[in-house]
Scaffold this motif. Structure first.
Motif, PDB file in Angstrom:
ATOM      1  N   THR A   1       0.863  -1.182   0.000  1.00 47.14           N
ATOM      2  CA  THR A   1       0.000   0.000   0.000  1.00 47.14           C
ATOM      3  C   THR A   1       0.895   1.227   0.000  1.00 47.14           C
ATOM      4  O   THR A   1       2.106   1.129   0.196  1.00 47.14           O
ATOM      5  CB  THR A   1      -0.952   0.004   1.221  1.00 47.14           C
ATOM      6  OG1 THR A   1      -1.956   1.005   1.015  1.00 47.14           O
ATOM      7  CG2 THR A   1      -0.212   0.300   2.525  1.00 47.14           C
ATOM      8  N   ARG A   2       0.294   2.362  -0.217  1.00 50.09           N
ATOM      9  CA  ARG A   2       1.050   3.605  -0.141  1.00 50.09           C
ATOM     10  C   ARG A   2       1.537   3.835   1.288  1.00 50.09           C
ATOM     11  O   ARG A   2       0.831   3.561   2.248  1.00 50.09           O
ATOM     12  CB  ARG A   2       0.190   4.791  -0.564  1.00 50.09           C
ATOM     13  CG  ARG A   2      -0.041   4.871  -2.046  1.00 50.09           C
ATOM     14  CD  ARG A   2      -0.787   6.148  -2.377  1.00 50.09           C
ATOM     15  NE  ARG A   2      -0.896   6.281  -3.810  1.00 50.09           N
ATOM     16  CZ  ARG A   2      -1.785   7.045  -4.402  1.00 50.09           C
ATOM     17  NH1 ARG A   2      -2.632   7.765  -3.683  1.00 50.09           N
ATOM     18  NH2 ARG A   2      -1.827   7.117  -5.708  1.00 50.09           N
ATOM     19  N   THR A   3       2.726   4.383   1.401  1.00 50.96           N
ATOM     20  CA  THR A   3       3.270   4.718   2.714  1.00 50.96           C
ATOM     21  C   THR A   3       2.326   5.646   3.467  1.00 50.96           C
ATOM     22  O   THR A   3       2.168   5.534   4.678  1.00 50.96           O
ATOM     23  CB  THR A   3       4.653   5.390   2.544  1.00 50.96           C
ATOM     24  OG1 THR A   3       5.486   4.516   1.783  1.00 50.96           O
ATOM     25  CG2 THR A   3       5.304   5.674   3.872  1.00 50.96           C
ATOM     26  N   SER A   4       1.659   6.527   2.750  1.00 46.92           N
ATOM     27  CA  SER A   4       0.777   7.514   3.374  1.00 46.92           C
ATOM     28  C   SER A   4      -0.589   6.958   3.778  1.00 46.92           C
ATOM     29  O   SER A   4      -1.370   7.661   4.424  1.00 46.92           O
ATOM     30  CB  SER A   4       0.573   8.691   2.416  1.00 46.92           C
ATOM     31  OG  SER A   4      -0.069   8.247   1.222  1.00 46.92           O
ATOM     32  N   ASN A   5      -0.890   5.722   3.450  1.00 50.68           N
ATOM     33  CA  ASN A   5      -2.199   5.140   3.752  1.00 50.68           C
ATOM     34  C   ASN A   5      -2.208   4.641   5.209  1.00 50.68           C
ATOM     35  O   ASN A   5      -2.252   3.447   5.490  1.00 50.68           O
ATOM     36  CB  ASN A   5      -2.525   4.013   2.774  1.00 50.68           C
ATOM     37  CG  ASN A   5      -3.968   3.578   2.840  1.00 50.68           C
ATOM     38  OD1 ASN A   5      -4.720   3.987   3.717  1.00 50.68           O
ATOM     39  ND2 ASN A   5      -4.360   2.736   1.903  1.00 50.68           N
ATOM     40  N   ALA A   6      -2.201   5.586   6.144  1.00 49.08           N
ATOM     41  CA  ALA A   6      -2.041   5.273   7.568  1.00 49.08           C
ATOM     42  C   ALA A   6      -3.171   4.413   8.110  1.00 49.08           C
ATOM     43  O   ALA A   6      -2.924   3.502   8.905  1.00 49.08           O
ATOM     44  CB  ALA A   6      -1.918   6.566   8.373  1.00 49.08           C
ATOM     45  N   ALA A   7      -4.390   4.683   7.713  1.00 46.07           N
ATOM     46  CA  ALA A   7      -5.523   3.902   8.235  1.00 46.07           C
ATOM     47  C   ALA A   7      -5.389   2.433   7.849  1.00 46.07           C
ATOM     48  O   ALA A   7      -5.563   1.539   8.689  1.00 46.07           O
ATOM     49  CB  ALA A   7      -6.842   4.476   7.727  1.00 46.07           C
TER      50      ALA A   7
ATOM     51  N   ARG B   1      -2.634   0.900   6.977  1.00 48.05           N
ATOM     52  CA  ARG B   1      -1.427   0.343   7.577  1.00 48.05           C
ATOM     53  C   ARG B   1      -1.642  -0.058   9.034  1.00 48.05           C
ATOM     54  O   ARG B   1      -1.045  -1.030   9.508  1.00 48.05           O
ATOM     55  CB  ARG B   1      -0.272   1.319   7.437  1.00 48.05           C
ATOM     56  CG  ARG B   1       0.145   1.462   5.949  1.00 48.05           C
ATOM     57  CD  ARG B   1       1.342   2.326   5.761  1.00 48.05           C
ATOM     58  NE  ARG B   1       2.492   1.626   6.316  1.00 48.05           N
ATOM     59  CZ  ARG B   1       3.655   2.213   6.538  1.00 48.05           C
ATOM     60  NH1 ARG B   1       3.818   3.479   6.261  1.00 48.05           N
ATOM     61  NH2 ARG B   1       4.652   1.525   7.028  1.00 48.05           N
ATOM     62  N   ARG B   2      -2.519   0.648   9.740  1.00 48.93           N
ATOM     63  CA  ARG B   2      -2.834   0.250  11.121  1.00 48.93           C
ATOM     64  C   ARG B   2      -3.481  -1.141  11.131  1.00 48.93           C
ATOM     65  O   ARG B   2      -3.208  -1.953  12.021  1.00 48.93           O
ATOM     66  CB  ARG B   2      -3.740   1.278  11.783  1.00 48.93           C
ATOM     67  CG  ARG B   2      -2.991   2.502  12.293  1.00 48.93           C
ATOM     68  CD  ARG B   2      -3.857   3.382  13.177  1.00 48.93           C
ATOM     69  NE  ARG B   2      -4.996   3.964  12.488  1.00 48.93           N
ATOM     70  CZ  ARG B   2      -4.950   5.077  11.761  1.00 48.93           C
ATOM     71  NH1 ARG B   2      -3.814   5.732  11.620  1.00 48.93           N
ATOM     72  NH2 ARG B   2      -6.034   5.524  11.176  1.00 48.93           N
TER      73      ARG B   2
ATOM     74  N   TYR C   1      -3.080  -3.458   8.632  1.00 49.29           N
ATOM     75  CA  TYR C   1      -2.083  -4.400   8.129  1.00 49.29           C
ATOM     76  C   TYR C   1      -1.048  -4.754   9.191  1.00 49.29           C
ATOM     77  O   TYR C   1      -0.595  -5.896   9.270  1.00 49.29           O
ATOM     78  CB  TYR C   1      -1.384  -3.834   6.900  1.00 49.29           C
ATOM     79  CG  TYR C   1      -2.298  -3.492   5.751  1.00 49.29           C
ATOM     80  CD1 TYR C   1      -3.567  -4.065   5.619  1.00 49.29           C
ATOM     81  CD2 TYR C   1      -1.912  -2.578   4.784  1.00 49.29           C
ATOM     82  CE1 TYR C   1      -4.401  -3.746   4.565  1.00 49.29           C
ATOM     83  CE2 TYR C   1      -2.731  -2.256   3.712  1.00 49.29           C
ATOM     84  CZ  TYR C   1      -3.970  -2.844   3.610  1.00 49.29           C
ATOM     85  OH  TYR C   1      -4.790  -2.522   2.560  1.00 49.29           O
ATOM     86  N   ASP C   2      -0.679  -3.759  10.003  1.00 49.79           N
ATOM     87  CA  ASP C   2       0.330  -3.999  11.039  1.00 49.79           C
ATOM     88  C   ASP C   2      -0.148  -4.988  12.098  1.00 49.79           C
ATOM     89  O   ASP C   2       0.666  -5.546  12.832  1.00 49.79           O
ATOM     90  CB  ASP C   2       0.740  -2.685  11.706  1.00 49.79           C
ATOM     91  CG  ASP C   2       1.598  -1.802  10.805  1.00 49.79           C
ATOM     92  OD1 ASP C   2       2.122  -2.312   9.786  1.00 49.79           O
ATOM     93  OD2 ASP C   2       1.735  -0.601  11.114  1.00 49.79           O
TER      94      ASP C   2
END
Length: 150
Positions: free
Chosen positions: A118-124, A126-127, A129-130
Protein backbone atom coordinates in the motif's frame (compact mmCIF):
# COMPACT_ATOMS: atom_id res chain seq x y z
CA UNK A 1 -20.82 -10.34 8.28
CA UNK A 2 -20.40 -12.90 5.53
CA UNK A 3 -17.29 -13.21 3.37
CA UNK A 4 -17.71 -15.19 0.19
CA UNK A 5 -16.72 -15.47 -3.46
CA UNK A 6 -18.16 -12.73 -5.63
CA UNK A 7 -21.16 -13.69 -7.75
CA UNK A 8 -22.16 -12.27 -11.15
CA UNK A 9 -25.15 -10.60 -9.44
CA UNK A 10 -22.72 -8.59 -7.26
CA UNK A 11 -21.48 -6.60 -10.26
CA UNK A 12 -23.50 -3.37 -9.69
CA UNK A 13 -22.40 -3.00 -6.05
CA UNK A 14 -18.85 -4.16 -6.87
CA UNK A 15 -18.68 -1.52 -9.57
CA UNK A 16 -19.65 1.24 -7.11
CA UNK A 17 -16.98 0.01 -4.71
CA UNK A 18 -14.46 -0.30 -7.57
CA UNK A 19 -15.17 3.30 -8.60
CA UNK A 20 -14.57 4.37 -4.98
CA UNK A 21 -11.33 2.41 -4.89
CA UNK A 22 -10.08 4.05 -8.08
CA UNK A 23 -11.08 7.49 -6.77
CA UNK A 24 -9.17 6.82 -3.54
CA UNK A 25 -6.05 6.15 -5.60
CA UNK A 26 -6.82 9.16 -7.82
CA UNK A 27 -6.86 7.15 -11.02
CA UNK A 28 -9.22 6.19 -13.80
CA UNK A 29 -9.35 3.10 -15.94
CA UNK A 30 -11.07 2.50 -19.23
CA UNK A 31 -14.39 0.68 -19.29
CA UNK A 32 -12.62 -2.11 -21.18
CA UNK A 33 -10.21 -2.67 -18.27
CA UNK A 34 -13.05 -2.66 -15.72
CA UNK A 35 -15.08 -5.15 -17.75
CA UNK A 36 -12.07 -7.42 -18.25
CA UNK A 37 -11.16 -7.22 -14.57
CA UNK A 38 -14.66 -8.21 -13.49
CA UNK A 39 -14.73 -11.06 -16.01
CA UNK A 40 -11.40 -12.46 -14.78
CA UNK A 41 -12.46 -12.13 -11.13
CA UNK A 42 -15.82 -13.85 -11.63
CA UNK A 43 -14.42 -16.65 -13.77
CA UNK A 44 -11.30 -17.00 -11.60
CA UNK A 45 -9.17 -16.87 -14.71
CA UNK A 46 -5.48 -16.05 -14.88
CA UNK A 47 -5.24 -16.82 -11.16
CA UNK A 48 -7.49 -13.91 -10.19
CA UNK A 49 -10.36 -14.10 -7.73
CA UNK A 50 -12.60 -11.78 -5.72
CA UNK A 51 -13.92 -12.19 -2.20
CA UNK A 52 -16.65 -9.85 -0.97
CA UNK A 53 -17.80 -8.83 2.49
CA UNK A 54 -21.53 -8.65 2.93
CA UNK A 55 -23.43 -7.06 5.82
CA UNK A 56 -27.21 -6.92 6.05
CA UNK A 57 -27.41 -8.43 2.56
CA UNK A 58 -25.29 -5.65 1.01
CA UNK A 59 -21.80 -6.05 -0.46
CA UNK A 60 -19.69 -3.51 1.44
CA UNK A 61 -16.10 -4.49 0.65
CA UNK A 62 -13.88 -6.62 -1.55
CA UNK A 63 -10.48 -8.20 -1.90
CA UNK A 64 -8.96 -8.93 -5.30
CA UNK A 65 -6.16 -11.45 -5.33
CA UNK A 66 -3.91 -13.23 -7.79
CA UNK A 67 -2.50 -16.70 -7.23
CA UNK A 68 0.80 -17.30 -8.95
CA UNK A 69 3.78 -19.62 -9.02
CA UNK A 70 7.14 -18.51 -7.70
CA UNK A 71 10.76 -19.47 -8.00
CA UNK A 72 11.37 -19.87 -4.26
CA UNK A 73 8.46 -22.20 -3.45
CA UNK A 74 6.62 -25.21 -4.81
CA UNK A 75 3.17 -23.97 -3.78
CA UNK A 76 1.29 -20.86 -4.98
CA UNK A 77 1.78 -17.38 -3.61
CA UNK A 78 -1.21 -15.08 -3.22
CA UNK A 79 -0.86 -11.41 -4.05
CA UNK A 80 -3.63 -9.31 -2.48
CA UNK A 81 -3.83 -6.68 -5.20
CA UNK A 82 -6.83 -4.61 -4.09
CA UNK A 83 -8.69 -4.26 -0.80
CA UNK A 84 -11.52 -1.79 -0.33
CA UNK A 85 -14.32 -1.16 2.15
CA UNK A 86 -17.15 1.30 1.57
CA UNK A 87 -16.33 4.52 3.47
CA UNK A 88 -19.53 4.37 5.52
CA UNK A 89 -18.61 0.84 6.69
CA UNK A 90 -15.03 1.53 7.77
CA UNK A 91 -13.95 1.03 11.35
CA UNK A 92 -16.11 -2.06 11.76
CA UNK A 93 -13.40 -4.67 11.15
CA UNK A 94 -14.39 -5.47 7.56
CA UNK A 95 -10.94 -4.90 6.04
CA UNK A 96 -9.34 -7.02 8.73
CA UNK A 97 -11.97 -9.75 8.18
CA UNK A 98 -11.21 -9.77 4.44
CA UNK A 99 -7.51 -10.31 5.17
CA UNK A 100 -8.26 -12.98 7.79
CA UNK A 101 -10.38 -14.70 5.16
CA UNK A 102 -7.38 -14.86 2.82
CA UNK A 103 -5.14 -16.10 5.63
CA UNK A 104 -7.63 -18.92 6.29
CA UNK A 105 -7.84 -19.76 2.59
CA UNK A 106 -4.06 -19.79 2.35
CA UNK A 107 -3.70 -22.13 5.30
CA UNK A 108 -6.42 -24.45 3.99
CA UNK A 109 -5.14 -24.51 0.41
CA UNK A 110 -1.42 -24.69 1.21
CA UNK A 111 -0.29 -21.38 -0.25
CA UNK A 112 3.32 -20.48 0.45
CA UNK A 113 2.57 -16.85 1.30
CA UNK A 114 0.14 -13.96 1.17
CA UNK A 115 1.54 -10.52 0.45
CA UNK A 116 0.39 -7.02 -0.47
CA UNK A 117 1.53 -3.41 -0.55
CA UNK A 118 0.00 0.00 0.00
CA UNK A 119 1.05 3.60 -0.14
CA UNK A 120 3.27 4.72 2.71
CA UNK A 121 0.78 7.51 3.37
CA UNK A 122 -2.20 5.14 3.75
CA UNK A 123 -2.04 5.27 7.57
CA UNK A 124 -5.52 3.90 8.24
CA UNK A 125 -4.91 0.78 6.15
CA UNK A 126 -1.43 0.34 7.58
CA UNK A 127 -2.83 0.25 11.12
CA UNK A 128 -4.93 -2.75 10.03
CA UNK A 129 -2.08 -4.40 8.13
CA UNK A 130 0.33 -4.00 11.04
CA UNK A 131 -1.96 -6.26 13.11
CA UNK A 132 -0.93 -9.11 10.80
CA UNK A 133 2.74 -8.49 10.11
CA UNK A 134 5.27 -5.66 10.10
CA UNK A 135 6.10 -4.08 6.74
CA UNK A 136 9.30 -5.35 5.21
CA UNK A 137 12.14 -3.33 3.73
CA UNK A 138 11.54 -4.03 0.04
CA UNK A 139 11.22 -1.18 -2.43
CA UNK A 140 8.98 -1.48 -5.48
CA UNK A 141 10.11 -0.59 -9.03
CA UNK A 142 7.67 -0.38 -11.93
CA UNK A 143 8.07 -0.02 -15.68
CA UNK A 144 4.91 0.72 -17.64
CA UNK A 145 4.17 -0.38 -21.19
CA UNK A 146 1.61 1.00 -23.62
CA UNK A 147 -0.96 3.47 -22.35
CA UNK A 148 -1.01 2.25 -18.72
CA UNK A 149 0.54 4.82 -16.38
CA UNK A 150 -0.96 4.41 -12.89
Amino acid sequence: MLIRDALPSDEPRWRRLWDGYLAFYETTLSEDVTLRTWDRLIHKSEGMFCRVAETAGEVCGFSHSVLHAGTWTTTPSCYLEDLFVAPEQRGRGIGEALIRDLVSLGEAKGWSRLYWHTRTSNAAARRVYDRFIAADDFVRYRIFFGSYTS
